[in-house]
Design a protein around this motif. Structure first.
Motif, PDB file in Angstrom:
ATOM      1  N   GLU A   1      -6.854   0.589   2.239  1.00 49.26           N
ATOM      2  CA  GLU A   1      -6.004   0.389   1.060  1.00 49.26           C
ATOM      3  C   GLU A   1      -5.056  -0.770   1.380  1.00 49.26           C
ATOM      4  O   GLU A   1      -4.619  -0.913   2.522  1.00 49.26           O
ATOM      5  N   ASN A   2      -4.752  -1.578   0.375  1.00 49.36           N
ATOM      6  CA  ASN A   2      -3.767  -2.642   0.571  1.00 49.36           C
ATOM      7  C   ASN A   2      -2.371  -2.089   0.350  1.00 49.36           C
ATOM      8  O   ASN A   2      -2.148  -1.323  -0.573  1.00 49.36           O
ATOM      9  N   ILE A   3      -1.432  -2.506   1.202  1.00 49.32           N
ATOM     10  CA  ILE A   3      -0.069  -2.036   0.990  1.00 49.32           C
ATOM     11  C   ILE A   3       0.634  -2.945  -0.022  1.00 49.32           C
ATOM     12  O   ILE A   3       0.269  -4.112  -0.184  1.00 49.32           O
ATOM     13  N   ASP A   4       1.626  -2.385  -0.720  1.00 53.39           N
ATOM     14  CA  ASP A   4       2.343  -3.171  -1.728  1.00 53.39           C
ATOM     15  C   ASP A   4       3.478  -3.971  -1.094  1.00 53.39           C
ATOM     16  O   ASP A   4       3.757  -5.093  -1.485  1.00 53.39           O
TER      17      ASP A   4
ATOM     18  N   GLY B   1      -1.033   2.928  -9.376  1.00 54.69           N
ATOM     19  CA  GLY B   1      -0.475   2.896 -10.717  1.00 54.69           C
ATOM     20  C   GLY B   1       1.012   3.188 -10.647  1.00 54.69           C
ATOM     21  O   GLY B   1       1.746   2.560  -9.893  1.00 54.69           O
ATOM     22  N   ALA B   2       1.461   4.154 -11.425  1.00 45.14           N
ATOM     23  CA  ALA B   2       2.883   4.471 -11.452  1.00 45.14           C
ATOM     24  C   ALA B   2       3.261   5.484 -10.361  1.00 45.14           C
ATOM     25  O   ALA B   2       4.421   5.808 -10.189  1.00 45.14           O
ATOM     26  N   ASN B   3       2.245   5.954  -9.640  1.00 44.88           N
ATOM     27  CA  ASN B   3       2.469   7.012  -8.660  1.00 44.88           C
ATOM     28  C   ASN B   3       2.751   6.395  -7.285  1.00 44.88           C
ATOM     29  O   ASN B   3       1.843   5.912  -6.614  1.00 44.88           O
ATOM     30  N   GLU B   4       4.024   6.385  -6.882  1.00 42.04           N
ATOM     31  CA  GLU B   4       4.349   5.819  -5.572  1.00 42.04           C
ATOM     32  C   GLU B   4       4.056   6.869  -4.497  1.00 42.04           C
ATOM     33  O   GLU B   4       4.712   7.904  -4.422  1.00 42.04           O
ATOM     34  N   VAL B   5       3.057   6.569  -3.688  1.00 40.57           N
ATOM     35  CA  VAL B   5       2.551   7.555  -2.737  1.00 40.57           C
ATOM     36  C   VAL B   5       3.221   7.397  -1.375  1.00 40.57           C
ATOM     37  O   VAL B   5       3.483   8.374  -0.687  1.00 40.57           O
TER      38      VAL B   5
END
Ligand SMILES: Nc1ncnc2c1ncn2[C@@H]1O[C@H](COP(=O)(O)OP(=O)(O)OP(=O)(O)O)[C@@H](O)[C@H]1O
Ligand SMILES: [Mg+2]
Lengths: 219, 241
Positions: B53-56, B14-18
């Motif tokens: 997890e897919n990376i952005d 979401g809006a949380n860049e991890v």
């Protein structure tokens, strides 16, 4: 006026019980097959199928079984298709049972911990392999008690088919009452027969549940 | 060319860049400890490397092959990189042996006798040959985790990702699992492990990565990182401020 002995009454009721049992079996087995199909649609990867299965379940769980019976019986009649009571009863009950079983089983699949998916993914398994070797074997075990438990609901639901004229135990009870004018005796016996059918099932569902909780595995 | 190349990897929930642009190259045989506060993105980084997890954006390549999110590429990647989880995640309906055999037979299509021989060998390697027929719930946490290691090893990966694999264990069981990892490291297995075992990281690892707020904040050999931290964040994390 003819006298009816208790045995006469009981004999007639027991003969009709065959149809209750048969209809229950048909509904349960047919519902199980259709339910399996719905389950795979519901948990599968195709969005259209997932939605279809979801709305199917919501529709059949969200309307009274009685209406479903009426629609199957009279609805098709509107199109000039003459549906005998037994067929309408079987079809409606199969579709109704399928909706509930699919939903019970979906809960069981979703109860399997996410870690099981992740571990099997990390070992290189694909979706079908994960389902077949990891998820379903575990889901099946926890599905047994609620599935057996639901069979009791199916048996009781067959009583509704008397309304569209299918002669099973309840309908036979009404007919015998009309002949004997002994409603209390007749319906008492009818209730006892239902209980004799249902009680062993709900009891075994409980026992299975306890057993599976103690022995948490497959041996 | 490095075995694992992580370049400018970003990942948001979401809006949380991890993960905010991670760069890390891992050479064959390296043992890397990833340390950092809770929520700094350590697990997420490992999960991205394994395709859970897919990376952005950015890229990850393992042994020269790019990570791509379709099932065929993912499967190829996962054959090269094994993963071990905090919660073991053994298959409860299978014995220890069955756990180690399943993916060999299903994924690699190994015949049963060979898979069984391999399972015996791998369980032997983690010191559990005698538990071949035991079900997971008949094993202690430490034993379960060693079975999970054997299960990953049976796929003959070229690298292993370990996410806090001793954190769910009773203190007295930690050392038996770490001993197995230590042995793997000695045999030259490439390891990326998220860990809170600082002493172990110091003894065994070739490099330590300190993650802070989604970045690889400080990277270096254990001596430098533990004895001579450069950033205030790492100093604070190590309790030196
Ligand atoms: N599937 C997810 N959906 C949404 N947010 C997530 C998801 N997974 C992780 N996060 C968030 O990403 C951030 C980093 O999580 P991550 O698990 O990588 O941290 P960590 O460094 O492993 O922490 P810990 O030491 O507690 O395990 C956290 O803020 C977490 O809430
Ligand atoms: Mg974590």
């Amino acid at each position: 006026m003819i006298e009816f002995s208790l045995w006469d009454i009981l004999r007639n009721l027991l003969l009709a019980t065959r149809w209750t049992v048969l209809l229950s079996l048909v509904a349960f087995i047919g519902g199980g097959l259709v339910g399996t199909l719905l389950l795979f649609m519901r948990i599968g990867k195709r969005r259209a199928l997932r939605l279809f299965a979801r709305y199917y379940v919501e529709l059949f769980q969200g309307t009274p079984l009685l209406m479903q019976l009426f629609l199957a019986f009279f609805g098709l009649g509107l199109f000039g298709i003459d549906v005998p009571a037994w067929l309408a009863a079987a079809v409606a009950l199969i579709l109704w049972t399928a909706a509930f079983l699919a939903e019970i089983w979906r809960g069981c699949v979703e109860a399997i911990a996410r870690g099981q998916w992740e571990a099997s993914s990390s070992l290189g398994m694909g979706y079908v392999q994960q389902m077949r070797y990891v998820i379903l074997p575990q889901a099946l075990r926890i599905a047994i008690p609620p599935t057996v438990g639901f069979s009791v609901q199916v048996i009781k639901a067959t009583a509704l088919t008397s309304i569209i004229g299918f002669v099973e135990l309840s309908k036979a009870g009404t007919m015998v009452t009309n002949a004997t004018f002994q409603p209390f005796t007749v319906y008492g016996l009818v209730a006892l027969i239902y209980f004799a059918l249902c009680w062993p099932l709900s009891k075994s569902s409980q026992i299975l549940e306890r057993k599976l909780n103690v022995a948490h595995r497959n041996h | 060319m490095s075995l694992i190349e992580i370049t400018e990897v970003r990942k948001s929930f979401g809006a949380n860049e991890v993960l905010k642009g991670i760069n890390l190259d891992v050479e064959p045989g390296e043992v890397i400890a990833i340390i950092g506060k809770s929520g700094s993105g350590k697990s997420t980084l490992l999960r991205c490397i394994n395709g859970l997890e897919n990376i952005d954006s950015g890229s990850i390549s393992v042994a020269g092959a790019q990570l791509q999110p379709d099932e065929i590429h993912l499967k190829a990647l996962r054959l090269k990189v094994g993963m071990i989880f905090q919660q073991f995640n053994l298959f409860p309906h299978l014995t220890a042996g069955g756990n180690v055999m399943l993916s060999q037979m299903v994924v690699k299509k190994t015949a049963k006798p060979e898979a069984e021989a391999m399972a015996h060998k791998m369980l032997e390697r983690v010191g559990l040959a005698h538990k071949f027929d035991a079900y997971p719930d008949e094993l202690s946490g430490g034993q379960q985790q060693r079975v999970a290691i054997a299960r990953a090893l049976a796929m003959q990966p070229i690298a292993l990702l370990c996410d806090e694999i001793t954190s769910a264990l009773d203190p007295e069981l930690v050392s038996e699992v770490l001993a197995v990892v230590r042995e793997l490291a000695a045999e030259g297995m490439t390891l990326l492990m998220v860990t809170h075992e600082m002493k172990f990281a110091r003894d065994v690892c070739s490099r330590v990565v300190f993650m802070h707020q989604g970045r690889a904040h400080e990277i270096g050999p254990p001596d430098a990182v533990f004895s001579n931290p450069k950033t205030p964040e790492l100093k604070q994390f190590l309790g030196m401020l």
